[in-house]
Structure formats: C-alpha cells, structure tokens
Design an enzyme around this catalytic site. Structure first.
Site, short mmCIF file in Angstrom:
data_model
loop_
_atom_site.label_atom_id
_atom_site.label_comp_id
_atom_site.label_asym_id
_atom_site.label_seq_id
_atom_site.Cartn_x
_atom_site.Cartn_y
_atom_site.Cartn_z
N LYS C 116 0.82 -1.22 0.00
CA LYS C 116 0.00 0.00 0.00
C LYS C 116 0.85 1.28 0.00
CE LYS C 116 -3.31 -2.85 0.22
NZ LYS C 116 -3.78 -3.33 -1.10
N GLU C 200 -1.98 8.26 7.94
CA GLU C 200 -2.80 9.06 7.02
C GLU C 200 -3.76 9.92 7.82
OE1 GLU C 200 -5.09 6.63 4.43
OE2 GLU C 200 -3.47 6.28 3.03
N HIS C 235 -16.56 -3.65 7.17
CA HIS C 235 -15.64 -3.40 6.05
C HIS C 235 -15.99 -4.22 4.80
CE1 HIS C 235 -13.08 -0.94 8.52
NE2 HIS C 235 -13.10 -1.89 9.44
N ARG C 292 -7.77 -7.15 -9.55
CA ARG C 292 -8.57 -8.35 -9.89
C ARG C 292 -9.96 -7.91 -10.33
NH1 ARG C 292 -12.00 -7.97 -5.56
NH2 ARG C 292 -11.05 -7.13 -3.69
#
Lengths: 166, 501, 501, 166
Positions: C116, C200, C235, C292
């Site tokens: 990431k 972040e 999530h 994907r």
C-alpha cells in the site's frame, strides 16, 4: 457387477467395478471413472464421468422399466443383472407385442386404422386432441395392429394403451 | 394515476405485467381459473381472485366476470396481456364502459385492425405496400378467377375476419380455384360468422418481419425497431430476434415510417405491432396489425432499455411519450426462445405434469420471463409455453452463443421441454447465416438428440444402488407416508379445505 | 487462443466466469473442495476436479495443487476470480512459470499494488491525490507524533502490507498515539510478517467510490465508470451502485483520468479497480488498487453492455482493446445487493444449511448471479454469499424499485438470508436521497421485520391440518423410508460410493 | 377450533371456522377468509388471506415448537388447542429457565460471563467463531446465568445449549 441395459432398439452391456475406493464403469468397451450424487435427496442426480457432470433424473415406472431423463431427452430402458450367459441377453432382446400408449390425457378425434391392418413405422394411426392441439399418434415400428382399444370420441388418460402392434 | 391493476391473463405474461406494475407502485391483481390456483402469477401477486373453472371460455375469456372482479377488487385499470381477450374490441369497450382504464388501443382501432380487409384498405390509402390482391371481398368464383389471373397464380384466399389460418387456402392453379374458394367461404362462415373472402398474391417463403410501435393519445407515434419472427411452427413463432439479419438502416427507416403512417391513420394508440412479409428483394408488404403487447416484446426491450408495459401504462394514463424517434438508439442484438412443455422426441406432444426439479438459467445477459417453479404442476388446459428465454449480445453471434449457454443450463425434470429443438435450430448452419424464412422449419430436418449411451450409464449406476437396497420396493421413488399421499391428493383437488378446522 | 480455462475459485464467481468461457467456446474447468462437490459451479461445469479438503488453505488456496490440476486437465489458462488467490502475485508468477496464461494483471504490478505504501508513492508521483500522510513507514512513536501533528488529528495508522482492516487504528488524540502505534505494529507483524506502519489523515465519513478500468498489454487504458460502494458492514460492501449519486461528469472524468494515469504508471494490464475516498466537497483521494475482478463488477457491465470477463480473457490472450475511451457510453443506473446466508434477526449470524425451497427472481432488468439451487446445502467453510442481485433502471429510482421488486420475489427457505436487511436499507430515506457514506450502516437503525401476526395465522392453519391427522408423528416433516434416510446420510458423506457396484 | 399461539414475548388467540365451504380465521379480533395450498407437496405453503398470498415454510421442531419461515423472517412458536379456559393460556405464558443455544456450529473463542452473574438483555456473553467470522452471543433477556455449558476453545454444534439464564 454386470448389467444388461435394454432399449427399444438394442442394448448395452455395462460393468461397474470398485477400484481403489472409486468406481469404474465399462460401457461398449470404454471405461470411465464415475461417481454419483443426489441433488435433491430424491431421484435427481449428477453423475461425474471422468469428472464431467451429467445431470439426470431417474424414475422407476410401474411396468418395471427405468426412465432416465436429461434436460434435453428422456430414454426408457429395462435393466437386468447380467450373469454372463448370452441367453440372458437374448431373452431381454426378444420383443413381444408393442403397446402404443397415449402420451397424454385427451380426446380421440380420429381413428385411421383397424385390427389386422399392416402398418409401417411412422404411419399415422390415431389423432389425439389435447391442450387445444391435434396430434397424430404414429406407429412406432412396422407390424400388424393386434388390438385396438379406443374409438373415435373416446377420452383417454395419459399412459393408457391405445393399440398393440405385433 | 392508476393505483391497482388487474391483469386479465395468466402465466408468465400476467407476472411480467405485474412486475412492472409493482415497479411503478401499482398493486398487482391476478386472476386464476381453478386449474391455476397455485400458478406462479397467483402466488407472486398482491392479491388474486378466482375467475372460474379451468376452461378458458368460462374463466380467462369471461368478460363480465373479469370486469366484476376488477370492480370488487377496487382496480382502476385492466391489462389484457396477449391472447385471450387482448384483441377483443368488445371487451375493451366493456372495460371502458365500466369506468375502468383499458391498457391497450382504443376499441375503434382494435375493431378496424381486426377486419383484415379494412386494415388492408387503410394501408393502401396511406401508401403502405400491401400484397397485390383484391380490393374488396369476392362474391363469385368467376370474379375470383378473374382477379387471380390478373395478379397471377399462386394466390392466397383469406377470410376478411380471419386469424389463425382458418379460411385460408393457397391456390396454385386455376382449376383448383373453384373448390378452394367454396371451402374457404364455408370455413370462414363457420369460424367467424362471415363468409367474406379476399384474394392476395401468394408469396413463396417470405420472411415475417414486424415493427414495434408505441403511440400516445396525442398523435405521437414512435417505431422501436423490427423483430424477425420467421422461425414458426404451425403458424406459431418460436424464435424471435431483433434486429432482423437482413434489414438495412434504410429499409428499417422505410418500414418504420410506413408503420407509423398506418398507426396514425388508424387513430391507434398504446403499443402495437405492424406485421410485414418481406421478400428476397427486401420488398415489404403489410400483413396485419397486432393490436396488443406481443409475446416477443422483450427482444425489443432489452435492446432499448425500455419497459414496454410501463410505456403502455403511461399512455393509458394519458401521458405523452417521453421520447421522440431520434431518442431511439437500440444496442446490440437480442434473441428469444419460447420454452414449451412439449416432447420433441414424440412429435412435439404437449407435456403437462409436475415439475419435479427446476433450475432456470441466469447470469450475464440472460433474461428469463418464467411462469413456473419446482413443484408446480403444468395444467393441461392452456398453451404449453412455460417461459421465454431472452439473450442479448453485442452482435448476433454473441447473442446466439449466450442463448445456447442458457439453454444448456435450463434444467427441467418431470415434464419434457423443447430445449433440444431450440439448440438444434440455433446451431443450424443456415440459421446461423441468417438465411431463414417462414417455411424454414418445414424444411428443417430435426432429429432428437440421442443420449442412449449416457442413459445406459446413468441407468445402471442408479440401478446398482437400488439393487443394493433389497428391502426397497420397485415402485416409483420412495415409499410414501400416508400423510404425504393424502397431502398430494388434497393438493390435486386444489386445496386442504376439506380437512381444515 | 485459450481452449480450456480453469477457474481457481468456487460459487457464483466460478460459474459466472465459466459462463463467459462457454460463450467464447472455451471449455470451463471447475475445481471443488470436499465441501463443494455438489455446488452449482461444479455441476454446471464442463469438467470438475477435486482440489482438496474443505479448509481453504488445503483447497482453494493450494497453489501447487491447482496448477497441477490445470496441467492434468489440459487447461491453458487460469482465472482466479476474486478472493482466495486472486491478488496473490506469487500464484500469478507460478501460473506463468508453469506455461499457463494467468487471467489477470502481471505479477509485478500485483506486487506493487499489494504494497500500500508503494502504491501510494506511485500515486503521488503521477499526481493522483492521496490522503495527506507520511511518505514512508514510521519507525518511532516520536516520529509518528510529529507527522500526526503536522497533518492534524484524527489520524489513521495503516499497515503497509495491510488489508482487511488488520493493523489499522484510528487515533483521535495525541495521548492515544503511543499505545495505538505499538498495537498496530504488533498486529501488522502478526498478520503480514512486516510491522511497517504509515500514517494518514483520517477522513470522517467519506464515501467509497471506485473506478473500474480495463487495460491491454499495449498501454491502452480505458476507464469504465465509477461504482459507489459506501454501504459497508464490517468493512464488507453489501450494496453497490453505478453511477455514484454524487458524481458529476467533470469529477468522473477527473477521477477516471487519474485512475488511468496510475494504472499506466504501474505497468498494469487486465481489469482492475482504483479505489478512492471522496469527502463532502467531492475531493477524492487514492485509497488502493484492487488488482482483480471485483464482486460488484456486474453493475458496470449492465450499464455498458460489456462482459468484463470476456475483456479480461481477450487482454490475457494478447488482444488489443476493441474500444477507446470515447466509445464508453453507460446507460441508466445499476445497483447490486449481495445476498448472504445470514440471519438479520440474530445478529447477522451466518446461516449455513440445506436450501429446502428456492425461487429466485427473474424478469425484466434483473440479473441474478447465483451459486445455489433447491436441494443445495450451503457449506460452513466459506464466505456466506449466495448470490448477487443486480437491477437496472433508466434512473436510480427505477433501479431501486426493481431491486425491491426482485428482493420481494426472492424466496429461499431452509436457511436465513439478509433480504429483509436490504429491503430496509433501500427504503431508508437518507439512502433514497443518496446521502450515504462508509459509516452509513453504523448509524443505520435496523430492526428485523415483525411477522408474528402472519406467523400465528400461518402456524395455526398448518397446525389445524396436522392435528386432523392423528397418526402423524410430531417430528419434522414426513416419516421417512429407510431408503431415504440412508440416501441422505450418503449424500452427506459426499456420495453413494460406499454401496455402488 | 380455537388455538393459542405462544411466542417468546406474548401470544395470539386464533379461531378457525368453516363457513359455506371456505374457511374463516379470527385473529386479534380481525377476521379473514383463508385457504392453504402446498407448493411442494411438503412443508412449503401459500396461504391466501382474503386473496393475498402469503408464502411460508412450516417446520415442527423436535422440542415441540413450530417454526414458521417467511422469506424475510422466521418466528418460532408453540401452539396449543385452546379449550376456552384462561388457565390454559396462562400456563403457556409461564416461562421456565431460558436456554441459550448455539445458532451454528463453531468454536467458542471467548467466554465473558460466569455462573451466578447477573446479565442484562443484549449483553455479550460468548464469542463464537464460524464461517471465518467472530460473532457475539448475547443475552436474550435479563436474568442470572444458571448453567454455563461451554468453555473457551470448545467446538459446539448448531443448536447445542451454551448456557441457561433464569
């Protein structure tokens, strides 16, 4: 175990054997690994034949035949355990008189044949009206009309014997 | 605004109309005959009313009964579907007189279109090509022969009030004319109460191409593209597609505009279809107007992203069309296969009975408008269509490939279906080329798929398990408890009423 | 050209990929664990191979076994679906090294996107907005606090190799920082073998909007429109739609072009999704790339008339994209509801078991990508998603109305499903207005539908019939023959093998 | 015939009577014409209530309760024939200890309560892991934990009694 599977116009010799925990089937000299599963806990199955799924339904009929339906075709057969003697096979192959049955409930609106008449395979014998449509009942093989069990104007049930060809 | 809609029909089309009603927040009222109490359109309705005994004449064709149900249910509109009362102007009139909205064309236009000779005259008047033939009904053999000579043999004799092939005769030579004419007259009188016969040039092996239109009450008419319906058996369409493989943009425009002219001249509104015969040189001739929603309407819908039933309801409510001709941009190719309960291995005999296992196809670009479920018993009283399978693709090949994929996934046991027949047709080389006409199936050699080897394998596998169970009786399936048998008998009688309470 | 495709997955996505394979004339090879032998994807495949015991680690995650099956089956390509090995670069690499085609992005791009922090750096490099935060992994608490002060609390700690929420912590105040940082490090190390944490800015209640892209091996990249996926529980997305209710044509173009830039810079090809967080002022921030096919890809497909799996296969075969950006013209609105086997009245517990009755919706503008059938036993080992219901409409309201219609028609008995939950969500006033964000479901008050009165009515009706049958035992359903019981036991054991022959 | 239908938190008195060949049901003072059909010849039904179809499945459980499932909700109930005496009704209303059962097979990964502990309705008591997800088992009502039949690390079957609240 060996079986003789007899259709209207011929048959197959089938063997099913155990092999290292799986099953192997021999049919017309070809052999495949097979496995059978029920899809609905009843009579709808999938057979895996060398991993290729084959979906079908099996119905034992009251006349002793077994009906195997695929989504695109139904075949009726008689199965006997084969004990290796060819007599068994020949016996199963012998044909008695052939009954012509009504494919569904309906009304006989025309009779185009009579007892003693010689008929050809595919020849129209009767007209049956059902579901607002008229449908011809045709001779399933060459032969002579031995019995004629219905007449014009008569209503018949599905499966009723209409006539016999010998 | 309509609040509650009664659908005066059964099966897949009742449900299909009911679905749109629900999408629009309208309550869906279903009707059922005694043979249909457990039909899918009934159990998925908002409310269902018994209309009568199984026979259509006493149920789905019983106009007064249907209208009185609508009143009782508080419905404010009736949609007739297709078949049954859908093209019956008298029914439309009665619905309107009862103070309800009829979702369909005005009765006057239905009447006009119902008279084939009048419809033909109107087409000629507005310049829509018709098959060469007599302008009026023919009264004598001599007059008929004279006209037949003029237009040239072979000719077709047709009943002015006709439909369904009755009173129709092809005459190939002059000496056959007299007897054919008399037979046609007698048949027409018997079937329609009117012996009027007219003559048309007989077109050999034409295509059947039809133009879908939608029109509002304010004279706005839009054509929604053609459907190719040449694959017919016993005058019944079984595969329909859009566009037609032979159409060009120019011809489409020409045909569409001709259809619009005719519809306007007839004072017609709501959805409708103008049918044409098309010859090998792409000349098209007006055949007739189907003043209703058609079985094959989904092939038009999936290309346009339009809901024709929604448009019908809006027009009936008095709304203007929300689009004009230039907004119509069809996408890709669509094809429909009608799935019938019939046995292709047995001369296509209807095959009613209980559906003992069902898995219908779904997934990308497949639409199924179905009227069945596992456990449902297909009744013997009605048209044996179970469902319609519609595939969409970017082009014809993709649509056909997807249709085949879906046909291969369609698993129905307990009854026979014509799925194999469809697979054979769509894999026919001429069909793949788009080389089809209304006589295609007459020339098509069909032999049912042979599955004996697989059947022998499957049969002996099942037999081998059964014979390992010595105590099991040979009767069908499983030994049943008394409860189950009683339950089934009750279900067959139509309910558990008898032992309730 | 690919002749035979192995789908290294299960359930609806295996079948969905297999369907496209068949449309293209490619043989569909399925794999199954011992828990999946009678799964729909297996029985509708062209050929199926056992991959291992039920546990994913020993079946659907067993790379070497899957590749050796592909070789044995003569497959020339592998499609990984979503989940399982789909984003595993090592697997992709192994597939390629085995001489097979991997239907997905190149392993290098997968690896890059899997990290990431690297992906974030790349985004920054090509000018794609990212959430403000640290450029590198943070090694000490002091360094972290300094950066957190700079960007301002609240901040989000994230694992560089992360996913699924592991190693993620929201820190709202400075005094919480130290302990949260240590916990996140420990979690990241445990879950991914790498303790690297970065920081972040924490965006409150953002929207989750993602851009679908497709890219060929020749540097052509096209964006296919966004999907709004803010309705998430634990999530997990459960409702997705396209377009997003907040997007403007300008923002869409801006976001699409940003996604294309990033994909080009990554050397990425095949289908992929660039995920963004969007704040109330429509500022968007790069989140991550899903390398994907995604669960929710159908909402993009039905608007475009495109088959993303077909495009994936073509790209993998080395073809160029057959369209450019200006050919992409989405139509209308699409929305998807994921149907899970879980009980909304019981804290959304998974609800595996046998499906004793099933009728799935169909009809106009409804697509169902399903992995179930009546009689199927939903296994306990995998994600409990049964199917996806996709509705299309001319606008959002129509799409939602049709989705509701289809939810109302979805009849599943034997297991519980979250159908009621979906109905409640799509009828929520804020949802209808499009006023949603990723915290929507946390704020959403759900209470299961109460059906006691109807249940009392239904129950007493059934009871009244049963009590009229004195000889019937009280046990579940029907008295069963020995044959049936044995048959069921065998079926549970996975087959009739034991008594064959 | 009169029935008392008892749910966890209350009940309904229901009467079903014959009326000119159709059935009428009385429930909470409302009356409807009803008809019941089986959809699958087994336990899946459609009931028409004043013509409105209601699709459901009925399962008699081994503990004597009846489970009625609609596509969007399942309710469990006990039904007794009511002979008109209110004692019958009150008896059905009395509650014994309340068993908390495992909603599915899985692994107990945490136990947050103990015997004798007072619990509030909705309080998390156990954590069960199943289908890769961790799910809290909550107290169905206020009470005291009387029995605790599982411990951390134990696997349990669906329907197994986990604890009892009195």
């Amino acid at each position: 175990m060996k079986y003789w599977v007899e259709f209207e116009d011929g048959g197959f010799e089938v063997s099913i054997i155990d092999e290292n925990g799986s099953k192997r089937i021999f049919l017309n000299g070809e052999s495949s690994e097979v496995e059978l599963l029920s899809l609905d806990g009843k009579n709808t199955y999938v057979a895996f034949v060398d991993g290729r799924p084959l979906i079908f339904q099996a119905n034992f009929k009251s006349n002793g035949t077994l009906e195997i339906s695929f989504p695109d075709r139904t075949h009726e057969m008689t199965i006997v355990k084969s004990i290796g003697r060819s007599g068994e096979r020949r016996k199963a192959e012998q044909k008695g008189p052939r009954k012509v049955k009504s494919p569904m409930s309906g009304l006989i609106v025309d009779v185009m044949t009579e007892i003693g008449r010689e008929v050809k395979k595919g020849e129209a014998l009767l007209v049956l009206e059902a579901m607002k449509m008229r449908n011809e009942i045709k001779a399933p093989r060459d032969g002579v009309v031995k019995e004629l069990k219905v007449s014009k104007g008569q209503t018949v049930e599905a499966g009723a014997v209409l006539l016999t060809i010998e | 605004m309509i609040q509650r809609l009664l659908v005066a029909n059964r099966g897949e089309i009742s449900l299909r109309i009911g679905r749109t009603a629900r999408d629009l927040g309208i309550e869906y009222i279903a009707i059922y005959s005694d043979a249909d109490k457990n039909a899918l359109h009934v159990i998925l309705s908002d409310r269902a009313y018994r209309v009568g005994p199984p026979e259509s004449e006493r149920s789905y064709l019983n106009m007064d009964r249907i209208i009185s149900i609508a009143k009782e249910a508080g419905a404010d509109a009736i949609h007739p579907g297709y078949g049954f009362l859908s093209e019956n102007a008298e029914f439309a009139q009665k619905v309107i007189e009862a103070g309800l909205i009829f979702i369909g064309p005005p009765p006057e236009a239905m009447r006009l279109m119902g008279d084939k000779l009048q419809a033909r005259k109107l087409a000629q008047k507005v310049g829509v090509p018709t098959v060469p033939g007599s302008k009026e009904g023919i009264s004598t053999v001599e007059e008929g022969i004279e006209i037949a000579r003029e237009i040239g043999f072979p000719v077709l004799l047709k009943a002015a009030m006709g439909g369904g092939g009755k009173g129709m005769r092809v005459v190939r030579e002059e000496q056959e004319f007299a007897s054919a004419f008399k037979l046609a007259q007698a048949e027409a009188l018997g079937a329609f109460g009117d012996p009027t016969i007219y003559i048309e040039k007989f077109i050999e092996n034409p295509r059947h191409v039809e133009m879908q239109i939608i029109a509002d009450k304010y004279g706005n008419v839009v054509y929604l593209g053609e459907r190719e319906c040449s694959i017919q058996r016993r005058h019944q369409k079984i595969i329909e597609e859009s566009p037609s493989p032979i159409m060009t943009p120019e011809k489409r425009k020409e045909m569409g505009e001709a259809a619009v002219e005719l519809i306007k001249a007839a004072g017609y509104y709501n959805a409708g279809t103008v049918e044409f015969l098309v010859d090998n040189d792409l000349n098209f001739y007006f055949l007739e107007v189907n003043a209703r929603l058609q079985v094959e309407h989904p092939v038009t819908e999936v290309r346009l992203g339009m809901d024709l039933v929604k448009e019908q309801i809006r027009v009936a409510e008095g709304e203007k069309l929300s689009f004009t001709q230039k907004d119509i941009e069809p996408r890709g190719w669509a094809i429909e296969a009608r799935i019938y309960a019939e046995d292709p291995a047995n001369n296509f005999f209807p095959s009613p009975g209980k559906i003992t296992f069902l898995r219908e196809p779904n997934g990308p670009y497949i639409r199924v408008d179905s009227g069945i479920y596992q456990g449902y018993e297909v009744p013997i009283y009605y048209d044996p269509m179970l469902s319609k399978l519609i595939a969409w693709g970017e082009d014809r090949e993709e649509a056909l490939n997807r249709l085949e994929r879906a046909l291969n996934e369609y698993i129905v046991f307990g009854i026979q279906t014509a799925i194999d027949f469809h697979k054979k047709i769509i894999n026919d080389e001429r069909f793949r080329r788009g080389d089809i006409h209304t006589g295609f199936l007459n020339e098509f050699h069909y032999s049912p798929v042979e599955r004996k080897k697989e059947a022998a394998l499957a049969g002996s596998l099942v037999f081998s398990i059964r014979s390992a169970m010595p105590s099991e009786p040979k009767g069908e399936c499983l030994k049943e408890s008394k409860w189950k048998i009683i339950g089934r008998e009750l279900a067959l009688k139509g309910g558990f009423d008898e032992i309730l309470g």
